[in-house]
Scaffold this motif. Structure first.
Motif: not given
Length: 282
Positions: A203-215, A254-262
């Motif tokens: 979940t974290i790596t997918a978000i990082a790739e989408r945003l062009g940021k590091t995990p 939604q991204t915040m919720a996805d991370i909190s869902g971990l």
């Protein structure tokens, strides 16, 4: 380095929301690491008596050529120093090691409810003395659960300015954070990236790739938007700099919720249970 936002504490003072932690940095390397962090732009350093590197923090500030007033410094009372007179002596030693007349924030590191007859209230009242003298600009606690905080609320006049607790996506510690929010106690997150364990989460790596940021940037940004105060540790100047790149992007709901869902609950916790932890260094 982008301007770091501050959090206003319940005593009216302000703390930078992003800082630099020196946990597990060997004393001989601390001055260099702190100097490098300050040169990058950090202005908040988190240390502790237990870490054995307070002197290196003070030296790093001096080596960076900064006035003491320009850097927010936190230290914490060692588990072996809870007895009131011992706490007073150890606080004097902390100031001497830092080479400073004051600390910006001083914390009880662990409540140790099964040690010292369960009396951490007397220890807290000694910290109130430090605050009254101005030698601790703010005082707070670390690893305190709501039941421990209630003891302080019933037995003293001072609400802790902060509670430094384990918080990361695998263990959001929401019950303790909620108590803090209700009582105007700021939450500081230790192990904010779960000692690296969350960085490979899909979940974290997918978000990082989408945003062009590091995990790491993604996880630290999650903390920032939740209102946590964070102080990631690294001895790599490159990572120190990367960890400051948190203020030119935002996570949507939604991204915040996805991370909190971990959240894994108690199995996700890395550190000990504050209700039973009783370790005292020799």
């Amino acid at each position: 380095m982008s301007t770091v936002p501050t959090v206003t504490l319940n005593d009216g003072s302000q703390i930078p929301q992003l800082g630099f932690g020196v946990y597990e940095i060997p004393p001989a390397q601390t001055a260099t690491a702190v100097r490098q962090a300050l040169e990058i732009g950090y202005r908040h350093i988190d240390t502790a008596q237990m870490y054995g590197n307070e002197a290196g923090v003070g030296q790093g500030i001096r080596d960076a050529g900064l006035d003491r007033s320009e850097v927010y410094v936190t230290s914490k009372l060692n588990n072996s120093n809870h007895e009131p007179d011992t706490a007073r002596r150890s606080f004097d030693a902390t100031l001497a090691a830092l080479g400073s007349e004051y600390v910006d924030l001083f914390l009880i590191h662990w409540p140790l409810p099964t040690r010292y007859g369960g009396d951490f209230l007397s220890t807290w009242k000694v910290l109130e003395e430090f605050a009254a003298s101005g030698r601790a600009r703010s005082i707070g606690v670390s690893n305190f659960l709501p039941a421990h905080l209630e003891v302080l609320a019933k037995g003293s006049q001072t609400v802790p300015a902060v509670n430094q607790i384990e918080v990361h996506p695998y263990y959001p510690n929401d019950e303790v954070r909620a108590y803090g929010l209700e009582h105007e106690i700021a939450t500081e997150a230790w192990a904010p990236i779960a000692k690296g364990r969350v960085l490979g989460d899909p979940t974290i790596t997918a978000i990082a790739e989408r945003l062009g940021k590091t995990p790491a940037q993604v996880v630290l940004r999650w903390h920032i938007q939740r209102g946590d105060i964070v102080f990631p540790k690294s001895v790599s100047p490159q990572r120190m700099k990367e960890n400051t790149g948190l203020f030119d992007f935002a996570l949507d709901g939604q991204t915040m919720a996805d991370i909190s869902g971990l959240d894994k609950g108690v199995p996700g916790r890395l550190g000990p249970d504050p209700d039973t932890f009783d370790w005292i260094p020799e």
